[in-house]
Design a protein around this motif. Structure first.
Motif, PDB file in Angstrom:
ATOM      1  N   ARG A  88      13.176 -19.611 -30.838  1.00 53.59           N
ATOM      2  CA  ARG A  88      14.403 -20.518 -30.645  1.00 53.59           C
ATOM      3  C   ARG A  88      14.572 -20.690 -29.241  1.00 53.59           C
ATOM      4  O   ARG A  88      14.785 -21.703 -28.630  1.00 53.59           O
ATOM      5  CB  ARG A  88      15.610 -19.872 -31.233  1.00 53.59           C
ATOM      6  N   ALA A  89      14.368 -19.512 -28.215  1.00 55.33           N
ATOM      7  CA  ALA A  89      14.263 -19.627 -26.963  1.00 55.33           C
ATOM      8  C   ALA A  89      13.392 -20.555 -26.394  1.00 55.33           C
ATOM      9  O   ALA A  89      13.680 -21.249 -25.418  1.00 55.33           O
ATOM     10  CB  ALA A  89      14.364 -18.233 -26.287  1.00 55.33           C
ATOM     11  N   LEU A  90      12.126 -20.654 -26.990  1.00 54.33           N
ATOM     12  CA  LEU A  90      11.042 -21.642 -26.509  1.00 54.33           C
ATOM     13  C   LEU A  90      11.349 -22.886 -26.606  1.00 54.33           C
ATOM     14  O   LEU A  90      11.315 -23.546 -25.621  1.00 54.33           O
ATOM     15  CB  LEU A  90      10.159 -21.010 -27.290  1.00 54.33           C
ATOM     16  N   VAL A  91      11.932 -23.223 -27.781  1.00 55.64           N
ATOM     17  CA  VAL A  91      12.489 -24.590 -27.779  1.00 55.64           C
ATOM     18  C   VAL A  91      13.542 -25.023 -27.259  1.00 55.64           C
ATOM     19  O   VAL A  91      13.397 -26.025 -26.394  1.00 55.64           O
ATOM     20  CB  VAL A  91      12.847 -24.966 -29.305  1.00 55.64           C
ATOM     21  N   ALA A  92      14.392 -24.194 -26.967  1.00 53.70           N
ATOM     22  CA  ALA A  92      15.552 -24.412 -26.178  1.00 53.70           C
ATOM     23  C   ALA A  92      15.264 -24.573 -24.446  1.00 53.70           C
ATOM     24  O   ALA A  92      15.550 -25.397 -23.639  1.00 53.70           O
ATOM     25  CB  ALA A  92      16.781 -23.369 -26.052  1.00 53.70           C
ATOM     26  N   LEU A  93      14.153 -23.789 -24.008  1.00 55.52           N
ATOM     27  CA  LEU A  93      13.891 -23.734 -22.692  1.00 55.52           C
ATOM     28  C   LEU A  93      13.050 -25.037 -22.475  1.00 55.52           C
ATOM     29  O   LEU A  93      13.127 -25.673 -21.440  1.00 55.52           O
ATOM     30  CB  LEU A  93      13.208 -22.487 -22.425  1.00 55.52           C
ATOM     31  N   TYR A  94      12.181 -25.280 -23.297  1.00 61.96           N
ATOM     32  CA  TYR A  94      11.153 -26.514 -23.272  1.00 61.96           C
ATOM     33  C   TYR A  94      12.023 -27.952 -23.260  1.00 61.96           C
ATOM     34  O   TYR A  94      11.847 -28.711 -22.441  1.00 61.96           O
ATOM     35  CB  TYR A  94      10.410 -26.554 -24.554  1.00 61.96           C
ATOM     36  N   ARG A  95      12.997 -27.997 -23.970  1.00 64.56           N
ATOM     37  CA  ARG A  95      13.910 -29.141 -24.183  1.00 64.56           C
ATOM     38  C   ARG A  95      14.719 -29.240 -22.901  1.00 64.56           C
ATOM     39  O   ARG A  95      15.031 -30.176 -22.312  1.00 64.56           O
ATOM     40  CB  ARG A  95      14.720 -29.070 -25.362  1.00 64.56           C
ATOM     41  N   GLN A  96      15.232 -27.957 -22.306  1.00 63.81           N
ATOM     42  CA  GLN A  96      15.829 -28.188 -21.000  1.00 63.81           C
ATOM     43  C   GLN A  96      15.179 -28.167 -19.821  1.00 63.81           C
ATOM     44  O   GLN A  96      15.579 -29.268 -19.161  1.00 63.81           O
ATOM     45  CB  GLN A  96      16.448 -26.520 -20.900  1.00 63.81           C
ATOM     46  N   ILE A  97      13.911 -28.105 -19.796  1.00 62.40           N
ATOM     47  CA  ILE A  97      12.958 -28.396 -18.741  1.00 62.40           C
ATOM     48  C   ILE A  97      12.681 -29.972 -18.843  1.00 62.40           C
ATOM     49  O   ILE A  97      12.784 -30.565 -17.914  1.00 62.40           O
ATOM     50  CB  ILE A  97      11.608 -27.797 -18.855  1.00 62.40           C
ATOM     51  N   GLU A  98      12.360 -30.289 -20.046  1.00 63.41           N
ATOM     52  CA  GLU A  98      12.154 -31.647 -20.235  1.00 63.41           C
ATOM     53  C   GLU A  98      13.243 -32.863 -19.876  1.00 63.41           C
ATOM     54  O   GLU A  98      12.968 -33.549 -19.164  1.00 63.41           O
ATOM     55  CB  GLU A  98      12.016 -31.955 -21.788  1.00 63.41           C
ATOM     56  N   ALA A  99      14.589 -32.166 -20.102  1.00 61.13           N
ATOM     57  CA  ALA A  99      15.660 -33.083 -19.811  1.00 61.13           C
ATOM     58  C   ALA A  99      15.841 -33.124 -18.266  1.00 61.13           C
ATOM     59  O   ALA A  99      16.152 -34.064 -17.730  1.00 61.13           O
ATOM     60  CB  ALA A  99      17.010 -32.616 -20.529  1.00 61.13           C
ATOM     61  N   ARG A 100      15.731 -31.881 -17.636  1.00 60.43           N
ATOM     62  CA  ARG A 100      15.836 -31.818 -16.275  1.00 60.43           C
ATOM     63  C   ARG A 100      14.779 -32.575 -15.701  1.00 60.43           C
ATOM     64  O   ARG A 100      15.340 -33.178 -14.498  1.00 60.43           O
ATOM     65  CB  ARG A 100      15.902 -30.327 -15.901  1.00 60.43           C
ATOM     66  N   ALA A 101      13.643 -32.743 -16.032  1.00 57.83           N
ATOM     67  CA  ALA A 101      12.547 -33.391 -15.361  1.00 57.83           C
ATOM     68  C   ALA A 101      12.983 -34.795 -15.298  1.00 57.83           C
ATOM     69  O   ALA A 101      12.701 -35.519 -14.524  1.00 57.83           O
ATOM     70  CB  ALA A 101      11.068 -32.912 -16.099  1.00 57.83           C
ATOM     71  N   GLN A 102      13.274 -35.273 -16.658  1.00 53.87           N
ATOM     72  CA  GLN A 102      13.521 -36.688 -16.934  1.00 53.87           C
ATOM     73  C   GLN A 102      14.693 -37.225 -15.872  1.00 53.87           C
ATOM     74  O   GLN A 102      14.805 -38.111 -15.415  1.00 53.87           O
ATOM     75  CB  GLN A 102      13.949 -36.636 -18.241  1.00 53.87           C
TER      76      GLN A 102
END
Length: 118
Positions: A88-102
């Motif tokens: 769950r932490a992996l998914v949340a962190l991945y989506r957070q990085i993706e949103a910040r980069a976008q």
């Protein structure tokens, strides 16, 4: 005739050697598994074979220090798979990085899309 405006999404992949350890497909599979509660149902939701889904999860679990998914063997009550806290932490962190980069690259992405032919 109106111009088509392309949609761009940044897709992050983390590699270990030649292998994609973490990427958009594995994250989507974890999200589907979290909703469906089984590898079979997650694979079906994503239009992939059970074998492909199982191999991706196995690859991911071996790439991580702690597994993202735990699996219970089938039986009278049936099996099932669940995301671990680490998953769950992996998914949340991945989506957070993706949103910040976008968000951070929005101006550059707009400039890039202007370079595309109509």
């Amino acid at each position: 005739m109106s111009a088509v405006h392309p949609e761009f999404k940044l897709r992050m992949r983390i590699t270990q050697g030649e292998q994609v350890a973490i990427g958009p497909g594995k994250i989507a599979l974890l999200e589907a598994l979290d909703q469906a509660g089984s590898i079979t149902a997650a694979a079906k939701a994503l239009g992939m074979s059970y074998r492909r889904a199982w191999l991706l999860i196995d690859e991911l679990n071996h790439a991580l220090r702690e597994p993202a998914v735990t699996t219970a063997a089938g039986g009278a009550q049936g099996g099932g798979s669940v995301l671990t806290d680490s998953g769950r932490a992996l998914v949340a962190l991945y989506r957070q990085i993706e949103a910040r980069a976008q968000a951070h690259c929005a101006d550059d992405i707009r400039t890039l899309t202007k370079m595309l032919a109509d």
